[in-house]
Motif scaffolding. Sequence first.
Motif, PDB file in Angstrom:
ATOM      1  N   ASN A 195       0.869  -1.181   0.000  1.00 38.27           N
ATOM      2  CA  ASN A 195       0.000   0.000   0.000  1.00 38.27           C
ATOM      3  C   ASN A 195       0.908   1.234   0.000  1.00 38.27           C
ATOM      4  O   ASN A 195       2.138   1.107  -0.068  1.00 38.27           O
ATOM      5  CB  ASN A 195      -0.995  -0.040   1.168  1.00 38.27           C
TER       6      ASN A 195
ATOM      7  N   LYS B 252      -0.989  -0.113  -4.277  1.00 34.49           N
ATOM      8  CA  LYS B 252      -2.435   0.067  -4.070  1.00 34.49           C
ATOM      9  C   LYS B 252      -2.719   1.511  -3.679  1.00 34.49           C
ATOM     10  O   LYS B 252      -2.102   2.045  -2.772  1.00 34.49           O
ATOM     11  CB  LYS B 252      -2.900  -0.874  -2.957  1.00 34.49           C
TER      12      LYS B 252
ATOM     13  N   HIS C  33      -5.115   4.363  -0.164  1.00 36.39           N
ATOM     14  CA  HIS C  33      -4.848   5.415   0.820  1.00 36.39           C
ATOM     15  C   HIS C  33      -4.629   6.778   0.174  1.00 36.39           C
ATOM     16  O   HIS C  33      -4.396   7.752   0.871  1.00 36.39           O
ATOM     17  CB  HIS C  33      -3.589   5.082   1.636  1.00 36.39           C
TER      18      HIS C  33
ATOM     19  N   ASP D 228      -5.169   1.605  -8.608  1.00 36.08           N
ATOM     20  CA  ASP D 228      -3.945   0.882  -8.279  1.00 36.08           C
ATOM     21  C   ASP D 228      -3.043   0.869  -9.514  1.00 36.08           C
ATOM     22  O   ASP D 228      -3.531   0.869 -10.649  1.00 36.08           O
ATOM     23  CB  ASP D 228      -4.263  -0.567  -7.880  1.00 36.08           C
TER      24      ASP D 228
ATOM     25  N   VAL E 197     -15.506   3.291  -3.221  1.00 37.56           N
ATOM     26  CA  VAL E 197     -16.759   2.935  -2.571  1.00 37.56           C
ATOM     27  C   VAL E 197     -16.833   3.694  -1.254  1.00 37.56           C
ATOM     28  O   VAL E 197     -15.871   3.714  -0.483  1.00 37.56           O
ATOM     29  CB  VAL E 197     -16.814   1.407  -2.317  1.00 37.56           C
TER      30      VAL E 197
ATOM     31  N   GLY F 258      -6.324  -5.336   1.963  1.00 40.74           N
ATOM     32  CA  GLY F 258      -5.031  -5.741   1.394  1.00 40.74           C
ATOM     33  C   GLY F 258      -4.901  -7.254   1.332  1.00 40.74           C
ATOM     34  O   GLY F 258      -4.463  -7.815   0.314  1.00 40.74           O
TER      35      GLY F 258
ATOM     36  N   LYS G 102      -9.202  -6.925  -8.642  1.00 41.61           N
ATOM     37  CA  LYS G 102      -9.701  -5.553  -8.414  1.00 41.61           C
ATOM     38  C   LYS G 102     -11.237  -5.539  -8.494  1.00 41.61           C
ATOM     39  O   LYS G 102     -11.901  -4.904  -7.671  1.00 41.61           O
ATOM     40  CB  LYS G 102      -9.072  -4.630  -9.473  1.00 41.61           C
TER      41      LYS G 102
HETATM   42  N1  LIG Z   1     -12.932   2.975  -0.325  1.00 37.96           N
HETATM   43  C1  LIG Z   1     -12.480   2.161  -1.276  1.00 37.96           C
HETATM   44  N2  LIG Z   1     -13.185   1.978  -2.416  1.00 37.96           N
HETATM   45  C2  LIG Z   1     -12.766   1.165  -3.395  1.00 37.96           C
HETATM   46  N3  LIG Z   1     -11.611   0.474  -3.327  1.00 37.96           N
HETATM   47  C3  LIG Z   1     -10.850   0.612  -2.220  1.00 37.96           C
HETATM   48  C4  LIG Z   1     -11.222   1.451  -1.135  1.00 37.96           C
HETATM   49  N4  LIG Z   1     -10.262   1.380  -0.171  1.00 37.96           N
HETATM   50  C5  LIG Z   1      -9.334   0.515  -0.634  1.00 37.96           C
HETATM   51  N5  LIG Z   1      -9.680   0.071  -1.877  1.00 37.96           N
HETATM   52  C6  LIG Z   1      -8.961  -0.891  -2.700  1.00 37.96           C
HETATM   53  O1  LIG Z   1      -8.698  -2.035  -1.889  1.00 37.96           O
HETATM   54  C7  LIG Z   1      -7.438  -2.610  -2.258  1.00 37.96           C
HETATM   55  C8  LIG Z   1      -6.531  -2.647  -1.049  1.00 37.96           C
HETATM   56  O2  LIG Z   1      -5.950  -1.370  -0.913  1.00 37.96           O
HETATM   57  P1  LIG Z   1      -5.470  -0.694   0.434  1.00 37.96           P
HETATM   58  O3  LIG Z   1      -4.618   0.448   0.010  1.00 37.96           O
HETATM   59  O4  LIG Z   1      -6.657  -0.431   1.285  1.00 37.96           O
HETATM   60  O5  LIG Z   1      -4.612  -1.887   1.039  1.00 37.96           O
HETATM   61  P2  LIG Z   1      -4.037  -2.087   2.490  1.00 37.96           P
HETATM   62  O6  LIG Z   1      -3.809  -0.772   3.144  1.00 37.96           O
HETATM   63  O7  LIG Z   1      -2.877  -2.994   2.345  1.00 37.96           O
HETATM   64  O8  LIG Z   1      -5.195  -2.838   3.205  1.00 37.96           O
HETATM   65  P3  LIG Z   1      -5.319  -3.267   4.759  1.00 37.96           P
HETATM   66  O9  LIG Z   1      -6.395  -2.364   5.301  1.00 37.96           O
HETATM   67  O10 LIG Z   1      -5.753  -4.682   4.711  1.00 37.96           O
HETATM   68  O11 LIG Z   1      -3.963  -3.077   5.393  1.00 37.96           O
HETATM   69  C9  LIG Z   1      -6.924  -1.762  -3.405  1.00 37.96           C
HETATM   70  O12 LIG Z   1      -7.339  -2.320  -4.631  1.00 37.96           O
HETATM   71  C10 LIG Z   1      -7.602  -0.414  -3.176  1.00 37.96           C
HETATM   72  O13 LIG Z   1      -7.673   0.366  -4.339  1.00 37.96           O
END
Ligand SMILES: Nc1ncnc2c1ncn2[C@@H]1O[C@H](COP(=O)(O)OP(=O)(O)OP(=O)(O)O)[C@@H](O)[C@H]1O
Length: 259
Positions: free
Chosen positions: A137, A173, A176, A183, A199, A208, A233
């Motif tokens: 991320n 990703k 954040h 992504d 969303v 993640g 995705k």
């Molecule tokens: N609000 C959202 N709407 C749509 N897609 C999202 C949203 N939040 C995260 N994603 C998607 O979810 C996936 C995981 O991304 P994120 O950056 O949240 O990973 P992470 O921080 O590793 O997750 P974790 O919370 O498990 O540590 C990615 O494809 C990201 O684009």
Amino acid sequence: MKKVLTIAGSDCSGGAGIQADIKTMTAHKVYAMSVITALTAQNTTGVYGVLDAGADFVGQQMDCVFKDIFPDAVKIGMVSNIETIQMIAAKLKEYNAKNIVVDPVMVSTSGCALMQPDAMDTLISVLLPMGDIITPNIPEAEKLCGFEIKNVDDMKKAAEVIGRNLSGSVLIKGGHLTETADDLLYHDGEFMWYRGERVNNPNTHGTGCTLSSAIASNLALGYDMKTSVQNAKNYITGALKDGLDLGEGSGPLNHCFNL
Ligand SMILES: Nc1ncnc2c1ncn2[C@@H]1O[C@H](COP(=O)(O)OP(=O)(O)OP(=O)(O)O)[C@@H](O)[C@H]1O
Ligand SMILES: Cc1ncc(CO)c(N)n1
């Protein structure tokens, strides 16, 4: 039936870690197996405790899996200490594991650390180079590239810098960062954006873990890397859109929205 192994930590509240991985794999109709690196006491409000399984026992679990039901893909998530990381790398080499997805679970957002800080260098030098794809991320990508990522141009620079030292692909990703949840994949020297609909759902616990398991499931099913990321995705967007709302904090997704 295709078989997929997750090597990760247990989340007793069922939204992340091993539990998210098994649900995701099952929703993809692949056979899920799990090597548990640590137990965590956590829920939607934070991580309150970690109990390591220990490197030797992780190795023993990997022997049992690989000698009997050889996985078509392997997803690696939480690996909390140096010895466990070294054991996992040695066993992946010993068994010549295929289709390795490494989700570098390095930066803890709430409560106890999921990885001991001194293990970061080992993760970077030993495990990440073994991945066919790694899925940091934004905060994790910042640690890997050494500079701040503030916009999509920085994402591209970071993907290139991180990818330079790896033979596999890098998926940064944007959950954040971007307004839309886009992504970025850096694969075979090319960039590819996966445009995501953001969303409006605060319940993102385990996104993640879920995404990396969905990629591993698709690779096991025989899809190429670009298609596997696109399918994953689509799956994560669907699981978020379903609008499940459980717990006091950032709740889990509905992994079974498509069943
Ligand atoms: N609000 C959202 N709407 C749509 N897609 C999202 C949203 N939040 C995260 N994603 C998607 O979810 C996936 C995981 O991304 P994120 O950056 O949240 O990973 P992470 O921080 O590793 O997750 P974790 O919370 O498990 O540590 C990615 O494809 C990201 O684009
Ligand atoms: C066990 C585990 N792995 C990964 C994460 C990151 O979402 C978490 N919260 N718990």
